[in-house]
Motif scaffolding. Sequence first.
Motif, short mmCIF file in Angstrom:
data_model
loop_
_atom_site.label_atom_id
_atom_site.label_comp_id
_atom_site.label_asym_id
_atom_site.label_seq_id
_atom_site.Cartn_x
_atom_site.Cartn_y
_atom_site.Cartn_z
N GLU B 20 -35.25 14.46 -58.67
CA GLU B 20 -35.26 13.34 -59.60
C GLU B 20 -35.72 13.84 -60.95
OE1 GLU B 20 -36.13 9.36 -56.89
OE2 GLU B 20 -37.63 10.06 -58.31
N THR B 76 -33.91 7.44 -64.61
CA THR B 76 -34.05 8.53 -63.63
C THR B 76 -32.66 8.97 -63.20
OG1 THR B 76 -36.12 7.58 -62.79
CG2 THR B 76 -35.02 9.19 -61.40
N THR B 78 -30.82 11.17 -60.39
CA THR B 78 -31.07 11.71 -59.06
C THR B 78 -29.89 12.55 -58.62
OG1 THR B 78 -32.44 9.80 -58.47
CG2 THR B 78 -31.59 11.14 -56.66
#
Lengths: 113, 115
Positions: B20, B76, B78
């Motif tokens: 992440e 974020t 990922t």
Amino acid sequence: QKEVEQDPGPLSVPEGAIVSLNCTYSNSAFQYFMWYRQYSRKGPELLMYTYSSGNKEDGRFTAQVDKSSKYISLFIRDSQPSDSATYLCAMGHMDTGRRALTFGSGTRLQVQP
Amino acid sequence: GAGVSQSPSNKVTEKGKDVELRCDPISGHTALYWYRQSLGQGLEFLIYFQGNSAPDKSGLPSDRFSAERTGGSVSTLTIQRTQQEDSAVYLCASSSWTSDYNEQFFGPGTRLTVL
């Protein structure tokens, strides 16, 4: 074929030289043109932008756009060691649905003291 | 004022692990972008968020990549089941819609190495 082509260099010049950096593009829909400078291990930062064909000057830097040839240039006069960096051309659309920029691969410039 | 910040600055992971990457944009900037920069490849667009609109995911290279933006601010990215070809610098940028030419302000990037 990439939408934006840029010679990766490296380009090595002596201090005080005039530097010419160039990009060609294939998509005639691009409406504005930018040059970003990226120092090692840093994010790119905007150096110059222009909308139209012709020249735009800012201190030692001149951006030139020729839309008919799909060719843009950045000239650096009296180059300094502090100009050593990677220079990325970028192009974009004013259409609000397409706000991401299309970047060239960057030209690495080294100005020797 | 504070610029765009990203964390971590470096990440080394093993193939197959999830990672992440975080981005804190400039306060008040409604647009947020993720790019990937591989050696000699320039910046590759990944995903774009604008306000509450559905994100433009057209640049994500595979379904192993996803991103979210919470509360219109922090984002974020990922990457699931990382592969060696995912090794690159991941750059985040933010911008304000007040300018026609869309000046994007970049963070310092996260350098991802997949072993």
